[in-house]
Write a protein that holds these residues in place. Structure first.
Motif, PDB file in Angstrom:
ATOM      1  N   PHE A  25     -53.487  24.854 -15.244  1.00 35.55           N
ATOM      2  CA  PHE A  25     -52.772  24.086 -15.707  1.00 35.55           C
ATOM      3  C   PHE A  25     -51.262  24.118 -14.662  1.00 35.55           C
ATOM      4  N   GLY A  26     -51.279  22.911 -13.915  1.00 37.75           N
ATOM      5  CA  GLY A  26     -50.077  22.884 -12.951  1.00 37.75           C
ATOM      6  C   GLY A  26     -48.981  22.062 -13.268  1.00 37.75           C
ATOM      7  N   GLU A  27     -47.970  22.343 -12.769  1.00 40.22           N
ATOM      8  CA  GLU A  27     -46.806  21.642 -12.677  1.00 40.22           C
ATOM      9  C   GLU A  27     -46.021  21.842 -11.270  1.00 40.22           C
ATOM     10  N   VAL A  28     -45.348  20.515 -10.930  1.00 44.15           N
ATOM     11  CA  VAL A  28     -44.552  20.331  -9.699  1.00 44.15           C
ATOM     12  C   VAL A  28     -43.182  20.988  -9.957  1.00 44.15           C
ATOM     13  N   THR A  29     -42.849  22.106  -9.363  1.00 49.58           N
ATOM     14  CA  THR A  29     -41.773  22.866  -9.592  1.00 49.58           C
ATOM     15  C   THR A  29     -40.607  22.335  -8.553  1.00 49.58           C
ATOM     16  N   ASN A  30     -40.889  21.681  -7.578  1.00 44.92           N
ATOM     17  CA  ASN A  30     -39.952  21.294  -6.643  1.00 44.92           C
ATOM     18  C   ASN A  30     -40.123  19.752  -6.134  1.00 44.92           C
ATOM     19  N   THR A  31     -39.046  19.315  -6.196  1.00 45.59           N
ATOM     20  CA  THR A  31     -38.979  17.875  -5.674  1.00 45.59           C
ATOM     21  C   THR A  31     -37.812  17.743  -4.767  1.00 45.59           C
ATOM     22  N   ILE A  32     -37.884  16.498  -3.877  1.00 44.52           N
ATOM     23  CA  ILE A  32     -36.596  16.146  -3.229  1.00 44.52           C
ATOM     24  C   ILE A  32     -35.269  15.895  -3.979  1.00 44.52           C
ATOM     25  N   ASP A  33     -34.198  16.517  -3.622  1.00 38.80           N
ATOM     26  CA  ASP A  33     -32.912  16.372  -4.530  1.00 38.80           C
ATOM     27  C   ASP A  33     -32.326  14.807  -3.825  1.00 38.80           C
ATOM     28  N   VAL A  34     -32.271  14.089  -4.725  1.00 34.35           N
ATOM     29  CA  VAL A  34     -31.779  12.807  -4.910  1.00 34.35           C
ATOM     30  C   VAL A  34     -30.509  12.636  -5.762  1.00 34.35           C
ATOM     31  N   PHE A  35     -30.062  11.745  -5.918  1.00 28.12           N
ATOM     32  CA  PHE A  35     -28.875  11.490  -6.751  1.00 28.12           C
ATOM     33  C   PHE A  35     -29.212  10.962  -8.203  1.00 28.12           C
ATOM     34  N   SER A  36     -28.840  11.443  -9.273  1.00 26.68           N
ATOM     35  CA  SER A  36     -29.052  10.972 -10.793  1.00 26.68           C
ATOM     36  C   SER A  36     -28.430   9.736 -10.964  1.00 26.68           C
ATOM     37  N   GLY A  37     -28.885   9.316 -12.230  1.00 24.26           N
ATOM     38  CA  GLY A  37     -28.093   7.858 -12.462  1.00 24.26           C
ATOM     39  C   GLY A  37     -26.861   7.914 -12.570  1.00 24.26           C
ATOM     40  N   ASN A  38     -25.942   8.911 -13.140  1.00 24.06           N
ATOM     41  CA  ASN A  38     -24.769   9.027 -13.142  1.00 24.06           C
ATOM     42  C   ASN A  38     -24.175   9.097 -11.951  1.00 24.06           C
ATOM     43  N   GLU A  39     -24.559  10.146 -11.144  1.00 26.59           N
ATOM     44  CA  GLU A  39     -24.189  10.620  -9.816  1.00 26.59           C
ATOM     45  C   GLU A  39     -24.367   9.372  -8.759  1.00 26.59           C
ATOM     46  N   TYR A  40     -25.161   8.612  -8.976  1.00 31.48           N
ATOM     47  CA  TYR A  40     -25.408   7.478  -8.077  1.00 31.48           C
ATOM     48  C   TYR A  40     -24.297   6.200  -8.427  1.00 31.48           C
ATOM     49  N   ARG A  41     -24.092   6.063  -9.721  1.00 27.72           N
ATOM     50  CA  ARG A  41     -23.103   5.239  -9.920  1.00 27.72           C
ATOM     51  C   ARG A  41     -21.681   5.553  -9.235  1.00 27.72           C
ATOM     52  N   ASP A  42     -21.412   6.755  -9.631  1.00 31.54           N
ATOM     53  CA  ASP A  42     -20.093   7.398  -8.927  1.00 31.54           C
ATOM     54  C   ASP A  42     -20.085   7.229  -7.540  1.00 31.54           C
ATOM     55  N   LEU A  43     -21.022   7.395  -6.874  1.00 33.26           N
ATOM     56  CA  LEU A  43     -21.435   7.467  -5.537  1.00 33.26           C
ATOM     57  C   LEU A  43     -21.235   5.852  -5.053  1.00 33.26           C
ATOM     58  N   VAL A  44     -21.747   5.243  -5.747  1.00 35.07           N
ATOM     59  CA  VAL A  44     -21.809   3.579  -5.319  1.00 35.07           C
ATOM     60  C   VAL A  44     -20.249   2.977  -5.425  1.00 35.07           C
ATOM     61  N   ARG A  45     -19.475   3.561  -6.527  1.00 30.89           N
ATOM     62  CA  ARG A  45     -18.335   2.886  -6.868  1.00 30.89           C
ATOM     63  C   ARG A  45     -17.174   3.253  -5.488  1.00 30.89           C
ATOM     64  N   SER A  46     -17.680   4.673  -4.849  1.00 30.47           N
ATOM     65  CA  SER A  46     -16.475   5.282  -4.079  1.00 30.47           C
ATOM     66  C   SER A  46     -16.997   5.192  -2.641  1.00 30.47           C
ATOM     67  N   GLN A  47     -18.067   4.654  -2.347  1.00 30.82           N
ATOM     68  CA  GLN A  47     -18.694   4.525  -0.893  1.00 30.82           C
ATOM     69  C   GLN A  47     -18.937   3.128  -0.518  1.00 30.82           C
ATOM     70  N   PRO A  48     -18.065   2.760   0.227  1.00 29.54           N
ATOM     71  CA  PRO A  48     -18.215   1.259   1.007  1.00 29.54           C
ATOM     72  C   PRO A  48     -19.154   1.383   2.130  1.00 29.54           C
ATOM     73  N   ILE A  49     -19.959   0.434   2.328  1.00 25.13           N
ATOM     74  CA  ILE A  49     -20.961   0.133   3.154  1.00 25.13           C
ATOM     75  C   ILE A  49     -20.328  -0.820   4.380  1.00 25.13           C
ATOM     76  N   ASN A  50     -20.186  -0.084   5.648  1.00 26.19           N
ATOM     77  CA  ASN A  50     -19.672  -1.002   6.636  1.00 26.19           C
ATOM     78  C   ASN A  50     -18.396  -1.564   6.344  1.00 26.19           C
ATOM     79  N   GLY A  51     -17.742  -0.753   5.420  1.00 25.72           N
ATOM     80  CA  GLY A  51     -16.209  -1.480   5.257  1.00 25.72           C
ATOM     81  C   GLY A  51     -16.365  -2.309   4.071  1.00 25.72           C
ATOM     82  N   THR A  52     -17.468  -2.385   3.364  1.00 27.39           N
ATOM     83  CA  THR A  52     -17.638  -3.506   2.379  1.00 27.39           C
ATOM     84  C   THR A  52     -17.893  -2.726   1.027  1.00 27.39           C
ATOM     85  N   THR A  53     -17.082  -3.007  -0.009  1.00 29.28           N
ATOM     86  CA  THR A  53     -17.508  -2.271  -1.351  1.00 29.28           C
ATOM     87  C   THR A  53     -18.699  -2.861  -1.923  1.00 29.28           C
TER      88      THR A  53
END
Length: 981
Positions: free
Chosen positions: A250-278
């Protein structure tokens, strides 16, 4: 008085009769560890010629007098002497003679003993195999032998990268030669299969012999530079027994690459301009989707093996086995199934002068391959979007859309997995028929003929749903069904003579023979069955024929001094006539110091042997089997010539190198085998140096000198030096307790000694741009060394984006400022295993460690930059490691040394605990129940998913030491039972 006298005379008359009367003794002889009856056991009254033997059921009957000593003896078992004190029944148990069994070592075209071995040979029997969730045969060896490393990905039934002493080549193959019951197999994979050993049932394997130095491997000449692994399968026995093994995991993947969750991602997009553009927040969704969780799954897998052995018709030793494996992959839709049938017959004729061994195997491998590229897609897909969309025209899966068309960017990874069915089937029949005849008129002379056959027929069918999304701007993909097939055969004829005789204090063991082997390969790169204009592409590779003449002489003097001389002359069809033949000699000397008079009384050293060896082996594995032939390929469809009314397609000459020849490896070795305290502690210490010359290498040629700007050539030299140490010990060995452990360590140093014209060779392609390479072959450095810019940091220790050191001091930052920083090869490799037995309990584990190996983290270098939050007007996720660097642009940082990380690790591969119930009934001999864990833990400072980067899964295109996307190894809980009848 008269009556008394008569009674006394009568008593005196019967006393001699009682003293000399014989009793009929009956009993049964069984194997101590299994209680299996042993037929053919010799039962002799010591000091006489009176004797008998046990029948098929292990039973015997003999007449004996009180005071006689009964001797029970059987080949491979410890003899037992029992004084007969009376009674009608005497049952006896015989234990295997471990010292006798372990003494025999399988080598090329024959056997030797540990005492007489002059080369670096290590043998592992089934009792010492690595335990756990073993699906492919090579993992039975994982961590067991010094100098041998095995790296397996997490894909079900996945093949492995096997390296013996670091390999011996740069661009050529570094895979060892694998031999199954005398049949060398090809390391080339086939369509529909997971790997060259994926179809082998590990339950059928009896032992491995690993030949490491050239004096041991030179008997295989042109294919032995990377070492040799000899696999011996289990043979038939006269004793009847039946075994059923079952295991669930019985197998389980116990480790994955850490990426942003949905809530964290929304906060990041709102605060992080790309090439000076929001970023436009209307692109955001309201979900919280972990796409890696969506593509991975918990797995349930099983293995079942049934084995029966005994004497057919009471005279023919036989073994039959059936194995079934069903393994789910951690990546959704990935599956592996294998069914094995094997038959072994081992009859003897003419008073045991002729021994015949037949080994026949059938394997049916069924695979469903999952697109491992979706692991990377899951890292990138927008976490604010849902998996399903009822309004989607793409089968109900959410997709980024521009109106009714698929927008640029990645597609839904769950949909890409579920809407594609990529099947592969590989049916394999392999085995050998061996005749071993000892001449009646000269029993010291044997003639051996070995016939081997290996055939695989494979098919594949890759089907894509017509509603599967694609970025070609079509609403409907219209579906696709592509088929392919392949047939690969391997035929072998070996014949040799062996003369073995002791003359006074001189022992001779002489072998001479001939070998012929032929490989064929053909197939169809199938058409798109849904496209009426698509056509099949048939191909037939040129046959590869290998011919060898070989000889070996082993000479021993006084059982203390041993000399081995080996020679092989090999021919191959891969090269032109001028270079087809190669010569591969070797010599080795061994001195058993412990047999000298001054050592015989030693209380410490029970064995001490010094070994010296030198030999030359070859390498002829190249992709273009007909590189020396004039060949042509079709030009572009618009490259045509018209003669009258006929249009003729142009042909273009392909590259050619008629001077191509063997890559050769010369190896020198010095070793010590030791045994301490009556061999309670034993092991070896080896130093070796391998120099590979005339390396098979794809390198540039001047314009106009050939039909390509790069061809395979013989250039360069690679040197590998190493030190190996191993120790095996029985810590405790009593009736109730048995504790042993094995430790091995290997130190390796690799260096490119020479390249053509001293020029560097760039290698190691990476994601995150076009044409980027992160590795280099350079004289004086290890192969595949990382070639990077030296990162500059601010006063707070943070890396400065795009700021690199001017290493050559010319005030210009360019390629001339890149430097070599470490390499993927481990400097030290360790293995540690232990078995602990207390009465009926057994406990085992094995650990592995690598030190000094580095990995280029391409996951971070190509994905952890803020500009990737928006890709072609589509939002995409990025690893949270961007917070460590705050880098904006991938192109500015991808060659920074910040991504070259130390990937040293300590890993516990397996741990098992079992309990055995004995003597359950007359029919049921024993039941062992056990549980365990695989991939228990990994200790490392590497920031990526796994410090052991694999490149052995067909769905992944990885380069040695470059972590782009790794198929994760699941942690697996195991339960199983072994039932013996």
């Amino acid at each position: 008085m008269k009556t008394t006298m008569k009674r006394l005379l009568l008593f005196l008359f019967f006393v001699p009769i009682g003293l000399f009367a014989q009793t009929v003794v009956k009993g049964k002889v069984t194997e101590k560890s299994t209680d299996i009856p042993l037929p053919g056991v010799n039962v002799v009254i010591k000091g006489t010629t009176t004797g008998t033997s046990t029948d098929f059921d292990g039973e015997y009957q003999i007449e004996a007098n009180s005071g006689d000593i009964l001797v029970f003896s059987y080949v491979g078992y410890q003899s037992v002497e029992i004084p007969f004190t009376g009674g009608a029944t005497l049952n006896v148990e015989l234990a295997e003679d471990a010292a006798q069994l372990d003494e025999i070592v399988i080598i090329g075209y024959g056997t030797t003993t540990k005492k007489d071995a002059t080369g670096s040979v290590e043998a592992i029997t089934s009792e010492d195999f690595t335990k756990g969730n073993i699906v492919t045969a090579e993992n039975l060896l994982n961590g067991r032998i010094a100098g041998v490393s095995i790296n397996t990905s997490g894909a079900p039934g996945s093949g492995s990268q096997i390296r013996i002493r670091g390999g011996a080549s740069i661009n050529g193959s570094n895979d060892p030669l694998i031999i199954i019951d005398g049949l060398p197999i090809s390391n080339d994979g086939v369509t529909g299969s997971r790997g060259v050993l994926a179809s082998i049932n590990p339950n059928d394997i009896d032992s491995f012999s690993v030949l490491k130095d050239a004096s041991a491997t030179a008997i295989y000449g042109s294919r032995a530079s990377n070492g040799v692994i000899i696999i011996v399968t289990k043979k038939g026995k006269s004793t009847f027994s039946a075994t059923y093994d079952t295991q669930y995991s019985f197998g389980e993947v116990t480790n994955t690459i850490d990426v942003f969750s949905g809530n964290e991602y929304r906060d990041l997009v709102r605060s992080q301009p790309i090439n000076g553009t929001t970023i436009d927040e209307s692109l955001l969704g309201g979900a919280n989707t972990n796409w890696q969780d969506e593509i991975f799954r918990n797995t349930v897998s099983s293995q079942h093996n049934i084995t029966m052995q005994g004497a057919l018709f009471k005279v023919l030793p036989a073994r039959f086995s059936f194995g079934l494996v069903n393994q789910e992959g951690a990546l959704r839709t990935s599956e592996f199934e294998r069914r094995n049938l094997s038959l072994a017959l081992n009859p003897k004729f003419f008073d045991d002068h002729l021994k015949v061994s037949l080994n026949a195997n059938l394997a049916f491998e069924d695979n469903r391959f999952a697109d491992a590229g979706q692991i990377g897609a899951a890292m990138r897909y927008d976490p604010t979007k849902t998996v399903y969309d009822p309004n989607s025209p793409f089968g109900g899966f959410y997709q980024h859309r521009d109106g009714n068309q698929v927008a640029n960017g990645t597609t839904n990874p769950v949909a890409q997995l579920l809407q594609r069915t990529n099947l592969g089937d590989a049916n394999r029949v392999y085995g050998n028929l061996n005749f071993d005849y000892k001449f009646h008129f000269l029993p010291e002379l044997r003639a051996v003929i070995n016939l081997g056959y290996d055939k695989t027929e494979a098919t594949g069918l890759d089907t894509r749903d017509r509603l599967q999304a694609t970025t070609d701007q079509d609403i409907l993909f219209k579906g696709e069904r592509r088929n392919n097939s392949q047939k690969r055969t391997n035929e072998l004829f070996d014949g040799y003579l062996n003369y073995k005789k002791d003359i006074d204090n001189i022992g001779l063991d002489l072998t001479a023979g001939y070998s012929y082997q032929k490989f064929t390969n053909e197939g169809v790169n199938g058409r798109n069955l849904t496209d009426p204009l698509s056509v099949d592409d048939f191909y037939t590779d040129p046959d590869v024929v290998l011919i060898g003449f070989f000889g070996r002489a082993n000479v021993t003097l006084n059982d203390k001094y041993a000399l081995t001389l080996t020679y092989r002359r090999d021919g191959t069809s891969r090269f032109s006539k001028d270079n087809q033949w190669g010569d591969f000699p070797a010599a080795a000397f061994a001195w058993t110091i412990s047999d000298e008079d001054f050592m015989k009384e030693s209380k410490v050293f029970s064995n001490l042997k010094l070994r010296l060896g030198y030999g030359i082996t070859g390498q002829q594995s190249i992709t273009e089997k007909d590189i020396f032939l004039n060949r042509y390929r079709s030009g572009r469809t618009d490259s045509q010539f018209q003669f009258d009314n006929e249009v003729i397609q142009s042909l273009i000459a392909s590259e050619i190198n008629p001077d191509l020849k063997w890559e050769e490896t010369a190896t020198i070795e010095m070793g010590i085998d030791y045994g301490l305290f009556d061999n309670k502690v034993s092991g070896s210490l080896n130093f070796f140096q391998k120099n590979s010359t005339d390396l098979l290498f794809t390198a540039s040629v001047p314009d106009g000198t050939n039909f390509s700007n790069s061809i395979i050539q013989n250039i360069g030299e690679l040197q590998i030096q190493g030190l190996e140490f191993s120790v095996n010990t029985d810590v405790i060995n009593t009736d109730d307790w048995k504790v042993d452990f094995n430790f091995n360590a290997t130190l390796l140093d690799r260096e490119v000694k020479e390249l053509a014209l001293g020029q560097d060779v760039r290698t190691g392609g990476i994601s995150g741009g076009t044409g980027n390479n992160i590795q280099i072959h350079r004289e004086g450095e290890a192969p595949n060394s990382f070639y990077v810019f030296k990162q500059l940091y601010d006063t707070n220790g943070n890396p400065i984006e795009g700021a690199y050191a001017d290493l050559n001091g010319d005030n210009v930052i360019n390629d001339n400022d890149r430097y070599v920083k470490e390499n993927p090869g481990a400097n030290a490799i360790f293995g540690f295993q232990s078995n602990i037995i207390y009465k009926n309990f057994d406990f085992a584990f094995n650990l592995r460690a690598n030190l000094g190996n580095y990995v280029y983290n391409n996951v971070r270098s190509s994905r952890a930059q803020y500009e990737l939050l928006l890709d072609n007007a589509v939002l995409g996720n990025i690893p949270t490691s961007v917070l460590d660097t705050n880098f904006q642009r991938t192109s500015d940082v991808i060659t920074s040394d910040v991504y070259v990380e130390n990937a040293s690790f300590l890993r516990m591969d397996n741990i098992t605990l079992g309990y055995t119930f004995n003597d359950i009934s007359k029919l049921l001999k024993s039941v062992r129940v056990w549980g365990g864990v695989q991939n228990v833990f990994t200790i490392t400072n590497y920031s990526g998913l796994d410090p052991e980067v694999t490149d052995n899964d067909s769905d992944l295109t990885l380069t040695l030491g470059i972590d782009n996307v790794v198929y994760p190894r699941p942690r697996t809980v195991l339960v199983g039972a072994n039932i013996k009848f």
